[in-house]
Design an enzyme around this catalytic site. Structure first.
Site, PDB file in Angstrom:
ATOM      1  CE  LYS A 126      -4.986 -19.209 104.335  1.00  0.00           C
ATOM      2  NZ  LYS A 126      -3.962 -19.916 105.108  1.00  0.00           N
ATOM      3  CE  LYS A 161      -9.367 -18.402 103.046  1.00  0.00           C
ATOM      4  NZ  LYS A 161      -9.253 -19.714 102.323  1.00  0.00           N
ATOM      5  NE  ARG A 211      -4.925 -30.640 102.562  1.00  0.00           N
ATOM      6  CZ  ARG A 211      -4.185 -30.275 103.612  1.00  0.00           C
ATOM      7  NH1 ARG A 211      -3.324 -31.112 104.154  1.00  0.00           N
ATOM      8  NH2 ARG A 211      -4.336 -29.069 104.117  1.00  0.00           N
ATOM      9  NE  ARG A 226      -9.459 -30.680 105.358  1.00  0.00           N
ATOM     10  CZ  ARG A 226      -8.520 -29.820 104.970  1.00  0.00           C
ATOM     11  NH1 ARG A 226      -7.462 -29.606 105.735  1.00  0.00           N
ATOM     12  NH2 ARG A 226      -8.641 -29.180 103.829  1.00  0.00           N
ATOM     13  NE  ARG A 234     -12.796 -21.662 112.425  1.00  0.00           N
ATOM     14  CZ  ARG A 234     -12.137 -21.428 113.554  1.00  0.00           C
ATOM     15  NH1 ARG A 234     -10.913 -20.916 113.507  1.00  0.00           N
ATOM     16  NH2 ARG A 234     -12.678 -21.692 114.715  1.00  0.00           N
ATOM     17  CG  ASP A 274      -6.825 -27.450 101.811  1.00  0.00           C
ATOM     18  OD1 ASP A 274      -6.506 -28.655 101.840  1.00  0.00           O
ATOM     19  OD2 ASP A 274      -6.493 -26.641 102.694  1.00  0.00           O
ATOM     20  CD  GLU A 282      -5.465 -22.599 102.826  1.00  0.00           C
ATOM     21  OE1 GLU A 282      -4.516 -23.322 103.192  1.00  0.00           O
ATOM     22  OE2 GLU A 282      -6.157 -21.942 103.621  1.00  0.00           O
ATOM     23  CG  ASN A 284      -2.357 -26.840 102.402  1.00  0.00           C
ATOM     24  OD1 ASN A 284      -2.242 -26.086 103.350  1.00  0.00           O
ATOM     25  ND2 ASN A 284      -3.524 -27.031 101.788  1.00  0.00           N
TER      26      ASN A 284
END
Length: 319
Positions: A126, A161, A211, A226, A234, A274, A282, A284
């Site tokens: 994050k 979050k 992604r 997504r 979400r 993301d 984000e 990752n």
């Protein structure tokens, strides 16, 4: 080459979608030896080296269910492998943190670890976006409920979050009416003892939370959007989102080509960005996924690109 995968239990792999399995399959196709262990098997003893106790060398069977067979079991010093791939799934908890320190010690003993353990520690998924403010939406990181209320008053529609969430866990949206804002803040920051992230809501989430995979500093030309389903905010696949492969947009490439080389130079061979709309939400680094979903829908072989980059990194280290 001998490749050690530090991962979750093999017996729990969902091979039809698991990215670590896709890596193993491509590496095995090229003739590389595949060894696996879990983080709990990592041991260091004074006078010795970081070792994977009872590591299992495996062969892939091609069967969808009984997908591997063990051909050898034994203790293996990580420095004896050509590469160690840290593929333990989040959450990044204390045990994950301790495992990265053992992997850093293995590096000092000569192991090549991907992604680099120090960079795993330095890039919480994050908070890593804070380094790149030009690519993110208005964002607040705080423990203070008053700060959250002021941010909401300014932006009206916000997302809250936890910093240690995964798969969409613990994400809340609060609209202009502020309904339940106080209760949500109390739940997430636990009376001021835990830090939370707050971001302006990005309406482009309706088109998908993309992604974007970056391998060896270069973007995979397709991403997985997504898309939230029904009334869900979400897009995470774990939260019921629908994954749709799409070619990168010009903005997607701009972001990936700006961040990719910076992160690769820090030993992050594989990164999952993301992106919602034009904004990174984000970064990752622990165990990025979506290899198989992208390959199945686009025909682009993500695992082949990854193993190419891994082989190139190892070859570069030898030359």
């Amino acid at each position: 080459m001998k490749l050690l995968f530090v991962a979750d239990p093999l017996e729990g792999f969902k091979t039809y979608k698991d990215s670590t399995f896709a890596m193993m399959r491509e590496a095995a196709r090229r003739g590389h030896r595949i060894v696996a262990c879990e983080t709990r098997q990592l041991v260091w003893l004074r006078g010795g080296r970081v070792t994977a106790r009872a590591a299992r060398e495996i062969e892939l069977t091609g069967d969808a269910h009984d997908w591997f067979r063990v051909v050898a079991t034994g203790d293996l010093a990580l420095a004896e492998c050509d590469a160690v791939l840290m593929r333990k799934d989040p959450p990044f908890d204390s045990e994950f943190f301790y495992a990265t320190h053992l992997l850093s010690q293995a590096e000092r003993e000569g192991a090549r670890v991907f992604n680099r353990p120090a960079s795993l520690r330095e890039h919480p998924e994050k908070l890593a976006i804070l380094e790149f403010p030009q690519f993110i939406a208005p964002t607040l990181v705080t423990r203070d409920p008053a700060e959250v209320r002021a941010f909401h008053a300014e932006h009206q529609d916000i997302i809250l979050k936890p910093l240690d969430g995964m798969g969409g866990m613990g994400i809340f949206r609060v609209k202009a009416d502020g309904l339940n804002l106080g209760s949500i803040v109390e739940t997430l920051n636990k009376d001021g003892t835990q830090t939370v992230m707050v971001q302006r809501f990005i309406p482009a989430i309706a088109e998908g939370d993309k992604r974007i995979l970056v391998i060896g500093g270069k973007p995979v030309p397709w991403c997985l959007a997504r898309i939230p389903q029904g009334s869900e905010v979400r897009g995470n696949l774990a939260a019921g989102g629908k994954g749709v492969a799409r070619e990168l947009t010009a903005r997607d490439r701009e972001i990936a080509e700006a961040l990719g080389p910076v992160l690769a130079a820090r030993g992050l061979l594989l990164v999952g960005l993301d992106v919602i709309g034009d904004n990174v939400t984000e970064i990752n680094v622990t165990s990025p996924t979506c290899f198989q979903e992208i390959t199945d829908q686009s025909g682009f072989d993500v695992a082949a690109m990854f193993v190419d980059a891994l082989e190139a990194a190892l070859q570069g280290a030898r030359s």
